[in-house]
Scaffold this motif. Structure first.
Motif, PDB file in Angstrom:
ATOM      1  N   MET A   1      15.841  12.950 -28.908  1.00 48.12           N
ATOM      2  CA  MET A   1      15.329  11.748 -28.171  1.00 48.12           C
ATOM      3  C   MET A   1      14.001  12.355 -27.596  1.00 48.12           C
ATOM      4  SD  MET A   1      17.264   9.278 -25.647  1.00 48.12           S
ATOM      5  CE  MET A   1      16.591   9.917 -24.357  1.00 48.12           C
ATOM      6  N   VAL A   2      12.924  12.330 -28.285  1.00 47.71           N
ATOM      7  CA  VAL A   2      11.877  12.784 -27.751  1.00 47.71           C
ATOM      8  C   VAL A   2      10.565  11.436 -27.456  1.00 47.71           C
ATOM      9  CG1 VAL A   2      10.700  13.291 -30.165  1.00 47.71           C
ATOM     10  CG2 VAL A   2       9.788  14.430 -28.275  1.00 47.71           C
ATOM     11  N   LYS A   3       9.998  11.656 -26.385  1.00 48.73           N
ATOM     12  CA  LYS A   3       8.866  10.744 -26.228  1.00 48.73           C
ATOM     13  C   LYS A   3       7.484  11.505 -26.492  1.00 48.73           C
ATOM     14  CE  LYS A   3       7.602   7.504 -22.807  1.00 48.73           C
ATOM     15  NZ  LYS A   3       8.439   6.738 -21.631  1.00 48.73           N
ATOM     16  N   LEU A   4       6.757  10.758 -27.543  1.00 50.90           N
ATOM     17  CA  LEU A   4       5.471  11.288 -27.792  1.00 50.90           C
ATOM     18  C   LEU A   4       4.302  10.457 -27.021  1.00 50.90           C
ATOM     19  CD1 LEU A   4       6.140  11.769 -31.682  1.00 50.90           C
ATOM     20  CD2 LEU A   4       6.562  13.392 -29.929  1.00 50.90           C
ATOM     21  N   ARG A   5       3.447  11.003 -27.030  1.00 47.44           N
ATOM     22  CA  ARG A   5       2.081  10.184 -26.429  1.00 47.44           C
ATOM     23  C   ARG A   5       0.993  10.050 -27.412  1.00 47.44           C
ATOM     24  NH1 ARG A   5       2.605  13.750 -21.742  1.00 47.44           N
ATOM     25  NH2 ARG A   5       4.242  12.965 -20.328  1.00 47.44           N
ATOM     26  N   ALA A   6       0.658   9.196 -27.646  1.00 51.49           N
ATOM     27  CA  ALA A   6      -0.727   8.973 -28.338  1.00 51.49           C
ATOM     28  C   ALA A   6      -1.766   8.211 -27.881  1.00 51.49           C
ATOM     29  CB  ALA A   6      -0.229   8.275 -29.818  1.00 51.49           C
ATOM     30  N   TYR A  61      -1.346   4.893 -25.586  1.00 50.44           N
ATOM     31  CA  TYR A  61      -2.502   4.724 -24.344  1.00 50.44           C
ATOM     32  C   TYR A  61      -3.501   4.003 -25.236  1.00 50.44           C
ATOM     33  CZ  TYR A  61       0.186   7.789 -21.321  1.00 50.44           C
ATOM     34  OH  TYR A  61       0.981   8.577 -20.572  1.00 50.44           O
ATOM     35  N   GLN A  81      -9.991  12.548 -27.692  1.00 49.69           N
ATOM     36  CA  GLN A  81      -9.507  13.190 -29.089  1.00 49.69           C
ATOM     37  C   GLN A  81      -8.456  12.108 -29.286  1.00 49.69           C
ATOM     38  OE1 GLN A  81      -8.946  17.508 -29.329  1.00 49.69           O
ATOM     39  NE2 GLN A  81      -7.758  17.260 -31.259  1.00 49.69           N
ATOM     40  N   PRO A  82      -9.031  11.315 -30.415  1.00 47.75           N
ATOM     41  CA  PRO A  82      -7.920  10.341 -30.729  1.00 47.75           C
ATOM     42  C   PRO A  82      -6.757  10.783 -31.517  1.00 47.75           C
ATOM     43  CG  PRO A  82     -10.165   9.831 -31.329  1.00 47.75           C
ATOM     44  CD  PRO A  82     -10.204  11.168 -30.986  1.00 47.75           C
ATOM     45  N   SER A  83      -5.699  10.253 -31.199  1.00 44.26           N
ATOM     46  CA  SER A  83      -4.440  10.503 -31.909  1.00 44.26           C
ATOM     47  C   SER A  83      -4.198   9.272 -33.040  1.00 44.26           C
ATOM     48  CB  SER A  83      -3.209  10.095 -30.788  1.00 44.26           C
ATOM     49  OG  SER A  83      -3.474  10.780 -29.609  1.00 44.26           O
ATOM     50  N   PHE A 171       2.615   8.720 -36.329  1.00 42.19           N
ATOM     51  CA  PHE A 171       2.273   9.720 -35.552  1.00 42.19           C
ATOM     52  C   PHE A 171       3.649  10.371 -35.421  1.00 42.19           C
ATOM     53  CE2 PHE A 171       1.422  11.368 -31.242  1.00 42.19           C
ATOM     54  CZ  PHE A 171       0.046  12.104 -31.431  1.00 42.19           C
ATOM     55  N   LEU A 174       3.830  12.695 -38.197  1.00 45.27           N
ATOM     56  CA  LEU A 174       3.037  13.799 -38.106  1.00 45.27           C
ATOM     57  C   LEU A 174       3.829  14.990 -37.349  1.00 45.27           C
ATOM     58  CD1 LEU A 174      -0.630  12.795 -37.245  1.00 45.27           C
ATOM     59  CD2 LEU A 174       0.058  13.888 -39.278  1.00 45.27           C
ATOM     60  N   TYR A 175       4.425  14.339 -36.151  1.00 45.95           N
ATOM     61  CA  TYR A 175       5.066  15.394 -35.376  1.00 45.95           C
ATOM     62  C   TYR A 175       6.102  15.979 -36.017  1.00 45.95           C
ATOM     63  CZ  TYR A 175       7.621  16.945 -31.180  1.00 45.95           C
ATOM     64  OH  TYR A 175       8.485  17.778 -30.217  1.00 45.95           O
TER      65      TYR A 175
ATOM     66  N   THR B  40       3.889  16.976 -27.005  1.00 47.30           N
ATOM     67  CA  THR B  40       4.247  15.854 -27.676  1.00 47.30           C
ATOM     68  C   THR B  40       3.265  14.780 -27.841  1.00 47.30           C
ATOM     69  OG1 THR B  40       5.261  15.187 -25.693  1.00 47.30           O
ATOM     70  CG2 THR B  40       6.827  16.157 -27.129  1.00 47.30           C
ATOM     71  N   HIS B 122      -2.807  17.621 -33.443  1.00 45.63           N
ATOM     72  CA  HIS B 122      -2.246  16.833 -32.467  1.00 45.63           C
ATOM     73  C   HIS B 122      -1.258  17.509 -31.469  1.00 45.63           C
ATOM     74  CE1 HIS B 122      -4.314  13.298 -33.885  1.00 45.63           C
ATOM     75  NE2 HIS B 122      -3.886  13.901 -35.099  1.00 45.63           N
ATOM     76  N   PHE B 123      -0.417  18.444 -32.150  1.00 44.32           N
ATOM     77  CA  PHE B 123       0.602  19.210 -31.464  1.00 44.32           C
ATOM     78  C   PHE B 123       0.427  20.476 -31.547  1.00 44.32           C
ATOM     79  CE2 PHE B 123       2.006  15.089 -33.782  1.00 44.32           C
ATOM     80  CZ  PHE B 123       2.109  14.485 -32.765  1.00 44.32           C
TER      81      PHE B 123
END
Ligand SMILES: Nc1nc2c(ncn2[C@@H]2O[C@H](COP(=O)(O)OP(=O)(O)OP(=O)(O)O)[C@@H](O)[C@H]2O)c(=O)[nH]1
Ligand SMILES: [Mg+2]
Lengths: 188, 133
Positions: A1-6, A61, A81-83, A171, A174-175, B40, B122-123
Motif C-alpha cells: 500500500m504505497v502512496k506515490l506523489r506526482a 499535484y 521537474q514534471p512527473s 506513473f 513506472l514506479y 515515491t 522520478h524515483f
C-alpha cells in the motif's frame, strides 16, 4: 500500500477548459464555472487517486497553468521537474489543437530527458455540433507522441476523471518498473 | 578506523519524506545493501539519521541509485532546527550498478540530514549509509 506523489503539469491554449476540467476532477463534479475566469498564475490543486486493481494511490499535484502567452514564461518557472503531463485542447477549436505540439515541447524542455507519461484531452465534447477536430485525428497524433487520448466535457461532467486516472496508473507502472530494476541490481 | 554498526548503537532514521512499507527508510541503516529505501515521487526528498548522543563521524559512504543532487547537513540546534551544510555533491549516473559515494565529514553531531534535491529518474533509492569514526 504505497502512496506515490506526482507533479502533474496541465497545459493548453487559453479558454480550452483546463481550470474547469481540473476543478471538476478535484471537486468530484460539484463545481463547474460557467463564466470564464482566466488563470493568471499557476494554480495548484491536489487530489489523491486510487490506482485501479491495486491498494496503491497517487497524490496528484496539479499545476493548472495559464494558456495566455503573457503569463506563460512566469508560470513555467513553477513547473519544476514534471512527473506527468496533461495536454488539453477544445474539440471546437482547430487552433487549440494545432498548439498542442508547441505545448508539448514546452513541457518536455523541463523533463531533463526523463520519460514523462502524458495524456491528450479533447475537452468540450458537449459542443459536438461545432466540432472542428475529429476524434481519429486527435487520437492518431496522441499515439504518435506516445500519449493516450481522452474526450471530456467539464460542463456535462463527462469523463473528467479518466485522464487523471490514466496518468496515475502510468506513473504507478513506472514506479513498479524502477523497483524491479533496482531489485535486479542488488540481487541479480 | 572502525565502522559503526548503526543498528545496535541506537541510531535510527528519524524522518523520511517517502515511505513505501516494503521499502522503508530503516533499510538505509540495516547493514544490508540488498534492501533499500525508495522515494515515491517528486523532489526534494530527505531523510534524517539520529544518534542517541553526540557522535564522531570521520567519513560517510552512501550507496544509492539515480540520485543526482545530494546535500548533507548536520543539526546544530534541535530546538531551533538550524542546520549547517557539510557537503554538497552531484553524483554520477550509473546504469547497471549502484552509485557509491564516499565523503569525509570529520564532524560530530546528533543528527544528520540528507536532502536529495534532484534525480536521474522520478524515483531514487538509498540502499545503505555507513559511517566510520
Ligand atoms: N461547453 C463547454 N464549455 C466549457 C467546458 N469546459 C470549460 N468550458 C468553458 O470554457 C471557458 C474557459 O474555461 P477555463 O477552464 O477557464 O479555461 P482555461 O483553459 O483554464 O483557460 P486559461 O486559464 O485562460 O488558460 C469557461 O467559460 C468555461 O465555462 C466544456 O466542457 N464544455
Ligand atoms: Mg485556467
Amino acid at each position: 500500500m504505497v502512496k506515490l506523489r506526482a507533479r502533474c503539469i496541465l497545459v493548453g491554449d487559453a479558454a480550452v477548459g483546463k481550470s474547469a476540467l481540473s476543478q471538476m476532477f478535484r471537486s468530484d463534479g460539484a463545481h463547474f464555472q460557467k463564466i470564464y475566469s482566466m488563470t493568471a498564475g499557476v494554480e495548484l490543486l491536489t487530489k489523491s487517486v486510487n490506482v485501479p486493481n491495486t491498494s496503491d494511490s497517487v497524490e496528484l499535484y496539479i499545476f493548472d497553468s495559464p494558456g495566455r502567452e503573457i503569463f506563460a514564461e512566469a508560470s513555467e518557472k513553477m513547473w519544476g521537474q514534471p512527473s506527468v503531463m496533461c495536454l488539453v485542447f477544445d474539440i471546437s477549436s482547430e487552433a487549440s489543437f494545432s498548439s498542442c505540439g508547441r505545448w508539448l515541447e514546452r513541457v518536455r524542455a523541463h523533463c531533463q530527458g526523463l520519460q514523462v507519461p502524458g495524456v491528450l484531452v479533447g475537452n468540450k465534447s458537449d459542443l459536438s455540433s461545432r466540432r472542428e477536430v475529429e476524434t481519429a485525428t486527435a487520437q492518431e497524433w496522441a499515439q504518435s507522441q506516445g500519449m493516450e487520448y481522452f474526450e471530456t466535457s467539464a460542463k456535462e461532467m463527462e469523463s473528467c476523471d479518466a485522464p487523471f486516472i490514466c496518468l496515475a496508473q502510468a506513473f504507478h507502472t513506472l514506479y513498479q518498473d524502477r523497483l524491479n530494476t533496482i531489485q535486479s541490481i542488488v540481487s541479480p | 578506523m572502525k565502522t559503526k554498526d548503526l543498528r545496535s548503537s541506537g541510531t535510527y532514521v528519524s524522518l523520511a519524506t517517502s515511505c513505501d512499507k516494503n521499502y522503508p527508510p530503516e533499510h538505509i541503516i540495516d547493514g544490508n545493501g540488498e534492501t533499500f529505501w525508495m522515494s515515491t515521487g517528486m523532489f526534494p526528498q530527505a531523510f534524517t539519521i539520529s544518534f542517541p548522543s553526540p557522535t564522531e563521524i570521520a567519513d560517510i559512504s552512501l550507496q544509492s541509485y539515480n540520485v543526482k543532487g545530494l546535500k548533507i547537513e548536520k543539526c546544530i540546534s534541535e530546538e531551533v532546527g538550524t542546520f549547517e551544510t557539510l557537503a554538497e555533491r552531484e553524483l554520477e549516473h550509473t546504469e547497471e550498478l549502484l552509485q557509491a559515494l564516499k565523503i569525509s565529514l570529520n564532524t560530530s553531531t546528533t543528527l544528520l540530514r540528507f536532502t536529495i534535491t534532484s534525480g536521474y529518474d522520478h524515483f531514487v533509492s538509498v540502499n545503505e549509509v555507513h559511517m566510520s569514526s
